[in-house]
Design an enzyme around this catalytic site. Structure first.
Site, mmCIF file in Angstrom:
data_model
loop_
_atom_site.group_PDB
_atom_site.id
_atom_site.type_symbol
_atom_site.label_atom_id
_atom_site.label_comp_id
_atom_site.label_asym_id
_atom_site.label_seq_id
_atom_site.Cartn_x
_atom_site.Cartn_y
_atom_site.Cartn_z
ATOM 1 N N SER A 130 0.833 -1.206 0.000
ATOM 2 C CA SER A 130 0.000 0.000 0.000
ATOM 3 C C SER A 130 0.861 1.246 0.000
ATOM 4 C CB SER A 130 -0.915 0.025 1.217
ATOM 5 O OG SER A 130 -1.673 1.215 1.193
ATOM 6 N N LYS A 184 -4.636 -6.654 3.122
ATOM 7 C CA LYS A 184 -4.561 -5.492 2.224
ATOM 8 C C LYS A 184 -5.965 -5.118 1.724
ATOM 9 C CE LYS A 184 -3.053 -2.316 -0.632
ATOM 10 N NZ LYS A 184 -3.566 -2.337 -1.935
ATOM 11 N N HIS A 187 -7.665 -3.348 4.485
ATOM 12 C CA HIS A 187 -7.065 -2.007 4.532
ATOM 13 C C HIS A 187 -7.781 -1.089 3.536
ATOM 14 C CE1 HIS A 187 -4.514 0.987 2.586
ATOM 15 N NE2 HIS A 187 -3.938 1.181 3.745
ATOM 16 N N ASN A 188 -7.953 -1.571 2.320
ATOM 17 C CA ASN A 188 -8.595 -0.734 1.305
ATOM 18 C C ASN A 188 -10.055 -0.463 1.652
ATOM 19 O OD1 ASN A 188 -6.144 -1.119 0.055
ATOM 20 N ND2 ASN A 188 -7.002 -1.411 -1.970
ATOM 21 N N GLU A 191 -10.102 2.156 4.152
ATOM 22 C CA GLU A 191 -9.766 3.412 3.452
ATOM 23 C C GLU A 191 -11.041 4.026 2.832
ATOM 24 O OE1 GLU A 191 -6.397 2.924 0.700
ATOM 25 O OE2 GLU A 191 -7.622 3.934 -0.803
HETATM 26 N N1 LIG Z 1 -0.920 1.902 -9.084
HETATM 27 C C1 LIG Z 1 -1.037 1.839 -7.754
HETATM 28 O O1 LIG Z 1 -1.124 2.836 -7.044
HETATM 29 C C2 LIG Z 1 -1.062 0.507 -7.086
HETATM 30 C C3 LIG Z 1 -1.004 0.450 -5.705
HETATM 31 C C4 LIG Z 1 -0.931 -0.789 -5.094
HETATM 32 C C5 LIG Z 1 -0.971 -1.925 -5.865
HETATM 33 N N2 LIG Z 1 -1.065 -1.847 -7.221
HETATM 34 C C6 LIG Z 1 -1.087 -3.084 -7.981
HETATM 35 O O2 LIG Z 1 0.230 -3.296 -8.493
HETATM 36 C C7 LIG Z 1 0.146 -3.988 -9.736
HETATM 37 C C8 LIG Z 1 0.906 -3.192 -10.786
HETATM 38 O O3 LIG Z 1 0.282 -1.925 -10.925
HETATM 39 P P1 LIG Z 1 0.792 -0.869 -11.990
HETATM 40 O O4 LIG Z 1 -0.147 0.276 -11.885
HETATM 41 O O5 LIG Z 1 2.225 -0.642 -11.825
HETATM 42 O O6 LIG Z 1 0.657 -1.628 -13.391
HETATM 43 P P2 LIG Z 1 -0.636 -2.112 -14.222
HETATM 44 O O7 LIG Z 1 -1.066 -1.009 -15.102
HETATM 45 O O8 LIG Z 1 -1.640 -2.701 -13.313
HETATM 46 O O9 LIG Z 1 -0.025 -3.284 -15.136
HETATM 47 C C9 LIG Z 1 0.921 -3.033 -16.137
HETATM 48 C C10 LIG Z 1 2.031 -4.049 -16.077
HETATM 49 O O10 LIG Z 1 1.487 -5.380 -16.249
HETATM 50 C C11 LIG Z 1 2.166 -5.999 -17.334
HETATM 51 N N3 LIG Z 1 1.277 -6.974 -17.976
HETATM 52 C C12 LIG Z 1 -0.032 -6.803 -18.292
HETATM 53 N N4 LIG Z 1 -0.518 -7.931 -18.852
HETATM 54 C C13 LIG Z 1 0.498 -8.834 -18.886
HETATM 55 C C14 LIG Z 1 0.617 -10.166 -19.335
HETATM 56 N N5 LIG Z 1 -0.435 -10.843 -19.847
HETATM 57 N N6 LIG Z 1 1.827 -10.774 -19.223
HETATM 58 C C15 LIG Z 1 2.876 -10.130 -18.695
HETATM 59 N N7 LIG Z 1 2.827 -8.856 -18.226
HETATM 60 C C16 LIG Z 1 1.645 -8.229 -18.335
HETATM 61 C C17 LIG Z 1 2.521 -4.869 -18.234
HETATM 62 O O11 LIG Z 1 3.518 -5.276 -19.141
HETATM 63 P P3 LIG Z 1 3.735 -4.448 -20.539
HETATM 64 O O12 LIG Z 1 4.592 -3.292 -20.170
HETATM 65 O O13 LIG Z 1 4.406 -5.414 -21.431
HETATM 66 O O14 LIG Z 1 2.375 -4.044 -21.010
HETATM 67 C C18 LIG Z 1 3.019 -3.860 -17.207
HETATM 68 O O15 LIG Z 1 4.311 -4.159 -16.748
HETATM 69 C C19 LIG Z 1 -1.336 -4.184 -10.017
HETATM 70 O O16 LIG Z 1 -1.741 -5.434 -9.557
HETATM 71 C C20 LIG Z 1 -1.982 -3.101 -9.190
HETATM 72 O O17 LIG Z 1 -3.313 -3.406 -8.842
HETATM 73 C C21 LIG Z 1 -1.079 -0.664 -7.829
#
Ligand SMILES: NC(=O)c1ccc[n+]([C@@H]2O[C@H](COP(=O)([O-])OP(=O)(O)OC[C@H]3O[C@@H](n4cnc5c(N)ncnc54)[C@H](OP(=O)(O)O)[C@@H]3O)[C@@H](O)[C@H]2O)c1
Length: 478
Positions: A130, A184, A187-188, A191
């Protein structure tokens, strides 16, 4: 032999990239991988000087770059992509290696994946992270599940990069398999509830007291120096102070009033229903977002009759901000008490040994609900480990009892003026329900027995009973 990495990160969008940078900045050598090569290249180009990175452009290259036991953090879009990435790497790994899913997975998926990988000799660690992208870079709150054994090697790395409060890392081994993602999720959910209560406070201060957004920002700023001191109150003051550059109006007045959601609040409520835990504060917060986004329904209903909003005057106005602070604090205690009861129920259902006081402690830094208040929750569980509800612990009990008059008067004002306060109202209803000597559930049992012969228990002797409602109305033992 070339240098190996102590950990690898695959999935280098905003979260994975920042987590990898955080690890490298703490002196760990990090192997990097992403489905499309561009993200890996740009990370090394832009931030390669922050630490030791080993970029890899194939799954095999990535796995070969890691020390044994290998530790791989997956940070990709939750759902199908996570399964795809696991299937890509698992065949390349060896027994004892660790796969971490640090994305926002549903804990049931984590349990399924953990079991499947355990059968293949691999550790699977579903980990809640988080704090958004800033947290991932500067120190998130980290909630790892999985085996105790996997935490022995992963724990020191994660504790190293997590937020620190009073020198303590905001990371702990939460419990087995899906416990980290479960916590987690809650937590959300909390939130959502906290944000809704804050939003209702704003609506009341504006609608009942007639304060401007800038004045309300000052009220929140003052609250942030007291027991409500928290990240959410702090950013609320900043958002309310902000003036839209284009129109010169308060920012909050130019934003559409339809709140969006990504789904973790909804999961929390669904699981609350499955476990039979009343988490009405979280549920009302999720429903409030749904209602706000029901634009068609809202435009059809706009103009339905209601009371005239006559702003408060005199002494009622003078004390109103303080009354709202009391109502907010009491409602917040209820929402957190409900969330912690949900964690307790999840632990009982899934066999997790979760230390609730530690959970509160690791939420003190890095995450969105970070707050001074969480210290009091840790203290409450330390004083009484089997505490049935936070509401009965010394400090919270007194604070909520002291808030009674204000809490009830604020909700009365809201009802009288037609200001919707689902969060405040459900919190008070829960509190009154919990403390009641008798609930009308006895009548519900009578109704159920009448139409469905569902039976009931009596207060004066053991056993189950049924009344012959359609017959002579005598009672029989079921
Ligand atoms: N953003 C936040 O604030 C936040 C906070 C906590 C947790 N999270 C969680 O953290 C995770 C990552 O979040 P994010 O915002 O950084 O990214 P995201 O937009 O959720 O995902 C993009 C990433 O996933 C990869 N991807 C998507 N489909 C794929 C597949 N079939 N095979 C392999 N790779 C694949 C993409 O690769 P390419 O570059 O090749 O497309 C890219 O690296 C998610 O589960 C999200 O829910 C996010």
């Amino acid at each position: 032999m070339s240098k190996k990495a102590s950990i690898g990160v695959t999935g280098l969008a905003v979260m994975g990239r920042n987590l990898a940078r955080n690890l490298a900045r703490h002196g760990h050598t990090v192997a990097l991988h992403n489905r499309s090569e561009e993200r890996t290249r740009s990370l090394v180009e832009q931030f390669g000087d922050e630490g030791d990175f080993i970029p890899a452009y194939s799954a095999q290259e990535f796995v070969d770059a890691l020390e044994r036991p290998r530790q791989i953090v997956i940070m990709v879009k939750a759902g199908g992509p996570t399964d795809a990435v696991i299937e890509e790497f698992a065949p390349l790994l060896e027994p004892g290696d660790v796969i971490v899913d640090a994305g926002n997975a549903h804990f049931a998926d984590t349990r399924r994946r953990e079991q499947a990988l355990r059968e293949r000799g691999l550790h699977f660690v579903g980990t809640g992270v988080s704090g958004g992208e800033e947290g991932a870079l500067h120190g998130p709150s980290i909630m790892p599940g999985g085996s105790k054994e996997s935490y022995e090697s992963l724990g020191p790395l994660f504790e190293d990069i997590s937020a620190k409060v009073d020198g303590e890392p905001c990371c702990t081994h939460v419990g087995a398999d899906g416990a980290g993602h479960f916590v987690k999720m809650v937590h959300n959910g909390i939130e959502y509830a906290d944000m809704q209560l804050i939003a209702e406070s704003f609506d009341l201060l504006r609608g009942a007291a007639g304060y401007s957004p800038a004045e309300i920002a000052d009220v929140f700023g003052t609250w942030n120096t007291g027991r409500l001191d928290s990240y959410l109150i702090e950013i609320t003051a900043q958002v309310l102070k902000h003036v839209d550059g284009a129109s010169g109006k308060p920012f909050v007045d130019v934003v559409e009033d339809a709140a969006e959601q990504k789904g973790t609040g909804r999961w929390t409520v669904q699981i609350g229903l499955d476990l039979g835990v009343p988490i009405s504060g979280i549920a009302e917060a999720v429903f409030a977002r749904s209602l706000s986004g029901s634009t068609g329904l809202r435009s059809a209903a706009r103009g339905l009759g209601g009371p005239t909003r006559t702003p408060l005057t005199g002494s009622a106005l003078e004390t109103f901000a303080d009354d709202v602070e009391q109502a907010l604090y009491a409602s917040k205690v209820v929402a957190y008490a409900q969330g912690f009861n949900q964690i307790q129920a999840g632990a009982a259902e899934y066999g997790w040994d979760i230390d609730l006081g530690r959970v509160a402690a690791i939420w003190r830094g890095g995450c969105i609900i970070r707050a001074k208040f969480l210290n009091d929750i840790t203290s409450a569980y330390a004083a009484e480990p089997g505490l049935p509800t936070l509401l009965t612990s010394g400090g919270f009990r007194k604070a909520v009892e002291d808030a009674q008059d204000s809490w009830r008067s604020v909700i009365s004002t809201a009802v009288r003026l037609g200001i919707p306060t689902p969060g405040f109202s459900t919190a008070l209803a829960y509190y009154d329900g919990l403390r009641a000597d008798r609930l009308p559930a006895a009548l519900v049992q009578g109704q159920r027995d009448f139409f469905g012969a569902h039976t009931y228990r009596r207060v004066d002797r053991p056993g189950s009973f049924h009344t012959l409602w359609a017959g002579d109305q005598s009672e029989v033992e079921a």
